[in-house]
Enzyme design. Structure first.
Site: not given
Length: 150
Positions: A66, A69, A130
């Protein structure tokens, strides 16, 4: 300003890793560990020199974390602020990214070959859903390719 952001990011990562380590030790003392608690891979780099400080399974193919990202989305926003790209741009998506999008473990966003996506749509899919494939498509759009990022 960018230097300050980089320094804060590095210290934030160090702090996160330290807190995670302390919490992991604390949790391990009270409960049996599970596969979800194990670190699959790690890569720590000095922001000033670019020197790799620590690497664990750095070449193993895994879904992106994450934090990766979020950093990708940060770079997308910077590219928009600097006029390099626009929210409404159609993002070209390579065949291998579309193929990855069909994997339930790697992506939550199907990307049929005939469908196009804007920067805004991929940004939302990455932030809210996500989406790994969305993040990779955006990263390649901003940087040119994954190879240029490394």
């Amino acid at each position: 300003m960018l230097k300050l952001i980089k320094q804060r990011l590095v210290w934030g990562l160090v702090l996160t890793a330290t807190v995670s380590g302390v919490l992991s030790c604390n949790v391990a003392a009270h409960a049996t560990s599970s596969k979800a608690d194990e670190v699959k891979a790690a890569y720590v780099m000095d922001a000033k020199s670019g020197q790799v400080v620590y690497a664990q399974n750095a070449d193993q193919k895994l879904p992106i974390a994450s934090l990766s990202k979020l950093m990708t989305l940060y770079l997308v926003e910077r590219a928009i602020e600097h006029g390099q790209i626009k929210w409404t741009d159609a993002v070209p998506i390579r065949k291998n990214v579309r193929k990855m999008a069909t994997s339930a473990t790697l992506s939550v966003m199907p990307m049929p070959a005939k469908e196009t996506f804007t920067v805004r749509e991929l940004f939302a899919a990455t932030l809210v859903g996500s989406s790994n494939s969305g993040a990779i498509a955006l990263g390649e759009y901003v940087a040119g390719s994954n190879d240029k990022v490394h």
